[in-house]
Motif scaffolding. Structure first.
Motif, PDB file in Angstrom:
ATOM      1  N   ASP A 294     -94.247  10.107 -71.831  1.00 19.25           N
ATOM      2  CA  ASP A 294     -93.682   8.811 -71.882  1.00 19.25           C
ATOM      3  C   ASP A 294     -92.344   8.974 -71.218  1.00 19.25           C
ATOM      4  O   ASP A 294     -91.601   9.929 -71.741  1.00 19.25           O
ATOM      5  N   ILE A 295     -91.994   8.280 -70.100  1.00 20.32           N
ATOM      6  CA  ILE A 295     -90.710   8.196 -69.545  1.00 20.32           C
ATOM      7  C   ILE A 295     -89.954   7.283 -70.485  1.00 20.32           C
ATOM      8  O   ILE A 295     -90.106   5.931 -70.286  1.00 20.32           O
ATOM      9  N   THR A 296     -88.914   7.497 -71.118  1.00 20.06           N
ATOM     10  CA  THR A 296     -88.075   6.910 -71.975  1.00 20.06           C
ATOM     11  C   THR A 296     -86.794   6.247 -71.383  1.00 20.06           C
ATOM     12  O   THR A 296     -86.270   5.393 -71.906  1.00 20.06           O
ATOM     13  N   SER A 297     -86.358   6.833 -70.264  1.00 19.64           N
ATOM     14  CA  SER A 297     -85.236   6.245 -69.667  1.00 19.64           C
ATOM     15  C   SER A 297     -84.922   6.744 -68.382  1.00 19.64           C
ATOM     16  O   SER A 297     -85.544   7.583 -67.979  1.00 19.64           O
ATOM     17  N   GLY A 298     -84.160   5.933 -67.549  1.00 21.17           N
ATOM     18  CA  GLY A 298     -83.825   6.605 -66.236  1.00 21.17           C
ATOM     19  C   GLY A 298     -85.020   6.004 -65.289  1.00 21.17           C
ATOM     20  O   GLY A 298     -85.415   5.063 -65.451  1.00 21.17           O
ATOM     21  N   ILE A 299     -85.169   6.782 -63.997  1.00 23.54           N
ATOM     22  CA  ILE A 299     -86.389   6.187 -63.094  1.00 23.54           C
ATOM     23  C   ILE A 299     -87.614   6.201 -63.735  1.00 23.54           C
ATOM     24  O   ILE A 299     -87.972   7.120 -64.549  1.00 23.54           O
ATOM     25  N   LEU A 300     -88.200   5.083 -63.325  1.00 26.06           N
ATOM     26  CA  LEU A 300     -89.586   4.793 -63.877  1.00 26.06           C
ATOM     27  C   LEU A 300     -89.554   4.665 -65.257  1.00 26.06           C
ATOM     28  O   LEU A 300     -90.613   4.712 -65.996  1.00 26.06           O
ATOM     29  N   ALA A 301     -88.756   4.338 -65.945  1.00 18.95           N
ATOM     30  CA  ALA A 301     -88.603   4.130 -67.559  1.00 18.95           C
ATOM     31  C   ALA A 301     -89.572   3.005 -67.954  1.00 18.95           C
ATOM     32  O   ALA A 301     -89.754   2.095 -67.391  1.00 18.95           O
ATOM     33  N   GLY A 302     -90.236   3.485 -69.223  1.00 21.58           N
ATOM     34  CA  GLY A 302     -91.383   2.577 -69.658  1.00 21.58           C
ATOM     35  C   GLY A 302     -92.791   3.208 -68.855  1.00 21.58           C
ATOM     36  O   GLY A 302     -93.863   2.586 -69.644  1.00 21.58           O
ATOM     37  N   LYS A 303     -92.869   3.872 -67.981  1.00 21.32           N
ATOM     38  CA  LYS A 303     -93.991   4.445 -67.323  1.00 21.32           C
ATOM     39  C   LYS A 303     -94.436   5.626 -68.210  1.00 21.32           C
ATOM     40  O   LYS A 303     -93.837   6.320 -69.021  1.00 21.32           O
ATOM     41  N   THR A 304     -95.889   5.825 -67.876  1.00 15.77           N
ATOM     42  CA  THR A 304     -96.631   7.196 -68.619  1.00 15.77           C
ATOM     43  C   THR A 304     -97.155   7.983 -67.555  1.00 15.77           C
ATOM     44  O   THR A 304     -97.592   7.553 -66.456  1.00 15.77           O
ATOM     45  N   ILE A 305     -96.934   9.323 -67.688  1.00 14.47           N
ATOM     46  CA  ILE A 305     -97.615  10.232 -66.903  1.00 14.47           C
ATOM     47  C   ILE A 305     -98.508  10.839 -67.370  1.00 14.47           C
ATOM     48  O   ILE A 305     -98.447  11.237 -68.780  1.00 14.47           O
ATOM     49  N   THR A 306     -99.837  11.095 -66.647  1.00 15.32           N
ATOM     50  CA  THR A 306    -100.887  11.816 -67.193  1.00 15.32           C
ATOM     51  C   THR A 306    -100.994  13.044 -66.107  1.00 15.32           C
ATOM     52  O   THR A 306    -100.907  12.606 -64.915  1.00 15.32           O
ATOM     53  N   ALA A 307    -101.417  14.094 -66.527  1.00 15.33           N
ATOM     54  CA  ALA A 307    -101.635  15.373 -65.646  1.00 15.33           C
ATOM     55  C   ALA A 307    -103.026  15.801 -65.914  1.00 15.33           C
ATOM     56  O   ALA A 307    -103.432  16.127 -67.199  1.00 15.33           O
TER      57      ALA A 307
END
Length: 210
Positions: free
Chosen positions: A167-180
């Protein structure tokens, strides 16, 4: 195609004209009713078909499109069987923005992250977690930006598979989710069965930001 034939007949001293489906065995009394129903069905179908097609097109256009996709590799190195302290090095390259929102983001790295690994000796599965980890982005103009993430990786040592989310908590793309979804687990050293897991290396995977 429905083929109709002309069937004149006489009732109560007057001519009755009707068209019925060719080859029909239905009696003459019901022929006008059959004709009306067939025409109504045919006309209704002509009007409803484009509407249904349009509804499908609208539904297709509403499907979600990813914010970012990148190729990535990642290395995890632990100090097990001690505290489980884990160093993470991740690099994502060749990033693209399918929805067009962030075409400037090209590359990011996560260096020397201090995370923790715990092993389940029964299932031979390791869980690696990190909180408030930093990502450093390189943009297309070669400037930099940062994000903070909370991430979790599940490593099944027995099947050589890994699931990773963040979970991107702050900065660029804050609020987005990363899946790999790594397509190649290059190497796993050690095992969780005896709490001796030392390292996990991932290559050839795809990272998606939604």
């Amino acid at each position: 195609m429905i083929e109709l034939e002309y069937c004149p007949e006489r009732r109560s001293g007057r001519d009755v004209r009707a068209y019925v489906q060719k080859g029909s065995t239905m009696n003459s009394f019901r022929r006008p009713t059959v004709m009306v129903a067939a025409v109504a069905t045919l006309v209704g179908g002509l009007f409803l078909a484009p509407v249904a097609s349009g509804q499908h097109k609208a539904a297709d256009s509403e499907k979600a499109v990813s914010t970012l996709t990148c190729a990535f590799n990642s290395d995890f190195t632990t100090d097990l069987p001690n505290s489980g302290k884990t160093r993470v090095n991740t690099a994502a390259v060749n990033c693209e923005s399918p929805d067009g929102s962030h075409p400037e983001l090209q590359v990011f790295v996560q260096k020397r992250a201090n995370s923790t690994t715990t092993c389940n000796g029964t299932t031979n599965v390791a869980t690696i977690t990190g909180t408030d980890e930093k990502l450093i982005w390189t943009k297309d103009d070669l400037s930099n930006g940062t994000s903070k993430i909370d991430f979790s990786a599940t490593v099944n040592v027995g099947t050589q598979t890994v699931e990773l989310t963040a979970d991107i908590t702050s900065g660029i793309l804050a609020g987005k989710t990363i899946t790999a979804a790594p397509t190649d687990v290059a190497d796993i050293e050690g095992s969780c069965l005896d709490n001796s897991l030392k390292s996990v290396s991932l290559t050839g995977g795809q990272l998606i930001v939604d």
